[in-house]
Design a protein around this motif. Structure first.
Motif, PDB file in Angstrom:
ATOM      1  N   ALA A  63      -8.123  -0.591  -6.462  1.00 45.15           N
ATOM      2  CA  ALA A  63      -9.153  -0.263  -5.473  1.00 45.15           C
ATOM      3  C   ALA A  63      -9.419   1.239  -5.390  1.00 45.15           C
ATOM      4  O   ALA A  63     -10.480   1.647  -4.904  1.00 45.15           O
ATOM      5  CB  ALA A  63      -8.748  -0.796  -4.101  1.00 45.15           C
ATOM      6  N   ARG A  64      -8.476   2.036  -5.889  1.00 42.94           N
ATOM      7  CA  ARG A  64      -8.601   3.490  -5.734  1.00 42.94           C
ATOM      8  C   ARG A  64      -8.596   4.252  -7.047  1.00 42.94           C
ATOM      9  O   ARG A  64      -8.542   5.481  -7.049  1.00 42.94           O
ATOM     10  CB  ARG A  64      -7.455   3.987  -4.844  1.00 42.94           C
ATOM     11  CG  ARG A  64      -7.611   3.423  -3.429  1.00 42.94           C
ATOM     12  CD  ARG A  64      -6.458   3.630  -2.524  1.00 42.94           C
ATOM     13  NE  ARG A  64      -6.004   4.998  -2.378  1.00 42.94           N
ATOM     14  CZ  ARG A  64      -4.933   5.347  -1.672  1.00 42.94           C
ATOM     15  NH1 ARG A  64      -4.227   4.426  -1.045  1.00 42.94           N
ATOM     16  NH2 ARG A  64      -4.562   6.593  -1.586  1.00 42.94           N
ATOM     17  N   THR A  65      -8.660   3.540  -8.182  1.00 41.50           N
ATOM     18  CA  THR A  65      -8.594   4.195  -9.497  1.00 41.50           C
ATOM     19  C   THR A  65      -9.649   3.629 -10.439  1.00 41.50           C
ATOM     20  O   THR A  65     -10.277   2.602 -10.158  1.00 41.50           O
ATOM     21  CB  THR A  65      -7.205   4.001 -10.135  1.00 41.50           C
ATOM     22  OG1 THR A  65      -6.989   2.614 -10.365  1.00 41.50           O
ATOM     23  CG2 THR A  65      -6.102   4.564  -9.251  1.00 41.50           C
ATOM     24  N   ARG A  66      -9.785   4.289 -11.583  1.00 39.06           N
ATOM     25  CA  ARG A  66     -10.742   3.825 -12.593  1.00 39.06           C
ATOM     26  C   ARG A  66     -10.246   2.576 -13.300  1.00 39.06           C
ATOM     27  O   ARG A  66     -10.986   1.628 -13.514  1.00 39.06           O
ATOM     28  CB  ARG A  66     -10.993   4.934 -13.616  1.00 39.06           C
ATOM     29  CG  ARG A  66     -12.005   4.532 -14.659  1.00 39.06           C
ATOM     30  CD  ARG A  66     -12.497   5.656 -15.531  1.00 39.06           C
ATOM     31  NE  ARG A  66     -11.541   6.723 -15.709  1.00 39.06           N
ATOM     32  CZ  ARG A  66     -11.387   7.407 -16.828  1.00 39.06           C
ATOM     33  NH1 ARG A  66     -12.110   7.135 -17.871  1.00 39.06           N
ATOM     34  NH2 ARG A  66     -10.503   8.372 -16.904  1.00 39.06           N
TER      35      ARG A  66
ATOM     36  N   GLN B 184      -0.762   8.859  -4.408  1.00 37.74           N
ATOM     37  CA  GLN B 184      -2.016   9.587  -4.202  1.00 37.74           C
ATOM     38  C   GLN B 184      -2.974   9.439  -5.393  1.00 37.74           C
ATOM     39  O   GLN B 184      -3.377  10.421  -6.019  1.00 37.74           O
ATOM     40  CB  GLN B 184      -1.744  11.059  -3.913  1.00 37.74           C
ATOM     41  CG  GLN B 184      -0.922  11.272  -2.678  1.00 37.74           C
ATOM     42  CD  GLN B 184      -0.620  12.742  -2.418  1.00 37.74           C
ATOM     43  OE1 GLN B 184      -0.751  13.586  -3.295  1.00 37.74           O
ATOM     44  NE2 GLN B 184      -0.226  13.038  -1.202  1.00 37.74           N
TER      45      GLN B 184
ATOM     46  N   VAL C  94       1.267   2.994  -3.308  1.00 41.41           N
ATOM     47  CA  VAL C  94      -0.060   3.472  -3.705  1.00 41.41           C
ATOM     48  C   VAL C  94      -0.384   4.755  -2.950  1.00 41.41           C
ATOM     49  O   VAL C  94      -0.778   5.762  -3.552  1.00 41.41           O
ATOM     50  CB  VAL C  94      -1.129   2.387  -3.463  1.00 41.41           C
ATOM     51  CG1 VAL C  94      -2.522   2.932  -3.750  1.00 41.41           C
ATOM     52  CG2 VAL C  94      -0.835   1.152  -4.313  1.00 41.41           C
ATOM     53  N   ASP C  95      -0.200   4.741  -1.635  1.00 42.90           N
ATOM     54  CA  ASP C  95      -0.454   5.947  -0.835  1.00 42.90           C
ATOM     55  C   ASP C  95       0.427   7.101  -1.292  1.00 42.90           C
ATOM     56  O   ASP C  95      -0.017   8.242  -1.383  1.00 42.90           O
ATOM     57  CB  ASP C  95      -0.216   5.670   0.655  1.00 42.90           C
ATOM     58  CG  ASP C  95      -1.228   4.715   1.250  1.00 42.90           C
ATOM     59  OD1 ASP C  95      -2.315   4.517   0.651  1.00 42.90           O
ATOM     60  OD2 ASP C  95      -0.929   4.145   2.318  1.00 42.90           O
TER      61      ASP C  95
ATOM     62  N   LEU D 157      -3.623  -0.527  -6.516  1.00 42.98           N
ATOM     63  CA  LEU D 157      -4.064   0.710  -7.168  1.00 42.98           C
ATOM     64  C   LEU D 157      -5.507   0.601  -7.652  1.00 42.98           C
ATOM     65  O   LEU D 157      -6.259   1.576  -7.625  1.00 42.98           O
ATOM     66  CB  LEU D 157      -3.174   1.028  -8.376  1.00 42.98           C
ATOM     67  CG  LEU D 157      -1.877   1.765  -8.129  1.00 42.98           C
ATOM     68  CD1 LEU D 157      -0.996   1.705  -9.373  1.00 42.98           C
ATOM     69  CD2 LEU D 157      -2.135   3.202  -7.718  1.00 42.98           C
TER      70      LEU D 157
ATOM     71  N   GLN E   1       0.815  -1.210   0.000  1.00 41.29           N
ATOM     72  CA  GLN E   1       0.000   0.000   0.000  1.00 41.29           C
ATOM     73  C   GLN E   1       0.853   1.267   0.000  1.00 41.29           C
ATOM     74  O   GLN E   1       0.394   2.319  -0.423  1.00 41.29           O
ATOM     75  CB  GLN E   1      -0.879  -0.017   1.240  1.00 41.29           C
ATOM     76  CG  GLN E   1      -2.369   0.078   1.130  1.00 41.29           C
ATOM     77  CD  GLN E   1      -3.021   0.008  -0.205  1.00 41.29           C
ATOM     78  OE1 GLN E   1      -3.278  -1.069  -0.724  1.00 41.29           O
ATOM     79  NE2 GLN E   1      -3.359   1.122  -0.769  1.00 41.29           N
TER      80      GLN E   1
ATOM     81  N   ASP F 274      -8.181   8.263 -12.005  1.00 40.64           N
ATOM     82  CA  ASP F 274      -6.885   7.926 -12.607  1.00 40.64           C
ATOM     83  C   ASP F 274      -6.964   6.690 -13.489  1.00 40.64           C
ATOM     84  O   ASP F 274      -7.641   5.708 -13.173  1.00 40.64           O
ATOM     85  CB  ASP F 274      -5.824   7.692 -11.526  1.00 40.64           C
ATOM     86  CG  ASP F 274      -5.147   8.970 -11.082  1.00 40.64           C
ATOM     87  OD1 ASP F 274      -4.978   9.883 -11.918  1.00 40.64           O
ATOM     88  OD2 ASP F 274      -4.788   9.063  -9.887  1.00 40.64           O
TER      89      ASP F 274
ATOM     90  N   SER G 257      -6.354   8.903  -7.623  1.00 41.05           N
ATOM     91  CA  SER G 257      -7.730   9.380  -7.505  1.00 41.05           C
ATOM     92  C   SER G 257      -8.653   8.403  -8.229  1.00 41.05           C
ATOM     93  O   SER G 257      -8.203   7.625  -9.072  1.00 41.05           O
ATOM     94  CB  SER G 257      -7.865  10.778  -8.112  1.00 41.05           C
ATOM     95  OG  SER G 257      -7.917  10.685  -9.526  1.00 41.05           O
ATOM     96  N   PRO G 258      -9.938   8.457  -7.924  1.00 39.32           N
ATOM     97  CA  PRO G 258     -10.888   7.543  -8.574  1.00 39.32           C
ATOM     98  C   PRO G 258     -10.944   7.700 -10.096  1.00 39.32           C
ATOM     99  O   PRO G 258     -11.391   6.793 -10.784  1.00 39.32           O
ATOM    100  CB  PRO G 258     -12.235   7.905  -7.946  1.00 39.32           C
ATOM    101  CG  PRO G 258     -11.895   8.533  -6.641  1.00 39.32           C
ATOM    102  CD  PRO G 258     -10.584   9.243  -6.866  1.00 39.32           C
TER     103      PRO G 258
END
Length: 174
Positions: free
Chosen positions: A69-72, A46, A42-43, A67, A39, A51, A48-49
């Protein structure tokens, strides 16, 4: 043997060794350095949803899946089919559906300029003969205003990455 022949032979030896390790690559008992703290990069990046990401020389796609889980969308690129197959199988088990596992050469990224808003590579540039060339390609496929985050792990110096630095930056615009 000419230098080019040496590079090809070296690349094939690395590919064979990496292929041999694919099944156990994410076993923390055998590969603590790669499995510990997935993680963190990934953190650091930064995401974005919105990306659209590229993970260069992704191995099994451990960071790519994190990644996701937190990106498009994430494209996980690696030269080793065995690593990609292992990563795809893990993604399927984990229910991760927004990662595409694609075979490709980090030195010849098969993408248009500016295709990704976030380009990452973790602990892999030391495996390539010309890491500066790969870094330049990573910047090329990163959109203006996007970010690239090469995590450098080697005693060799990569001219495209400042000495002692491994960070996330916005590539310069032309």
């Amino acid at each position: 043997m000419r230098s080019r022949d040496n590079d090809v032979a070296r690349h094939e030896l690395i590919r064979q060794e990496v292929a041999r390790q694919a099944g156990a690559f994410e076993d923390p008992r055998l590969n603590d350095a790669f499995t510990r703290h997935p993680q963190r990069p990934v953190d650091f990046a930064q995401p974005s949803p919105e990306d659209v990401c590229l993970d260069v020389a992704c191995g099994t796609g451990l960071v790519a899946r994190a990644l996701a889980a937190r990106t498009r969308h994430v494209t996980a690129l690696d030269a080793t089919p065995e690593m990609l197959a292992t990563g795809k199988a893990r993604a399927d088990v984990e229910g991760v559906s927004n990662v595409v596992f694609q075979r490709g050469d980090a030195a010849r990224l098969p993408f248009l300029d500016g295709s990704f808003s976030l380009v990452v590579s973790r602990f892999s540039l030391h495996h390539v003969a010309e890491p500066d060339r790969v870094a330049v390609k990573m910047v090329r496929v990163c959109r203006a205003g996007g970010r690239w985050s090469p995590r450098w792990w080697s005693g060799r110096r990569c001219p495209a990455i400042p000495t002692g630095w491994s960070g996330c930056v916005t590539p310069p615009t032309e």
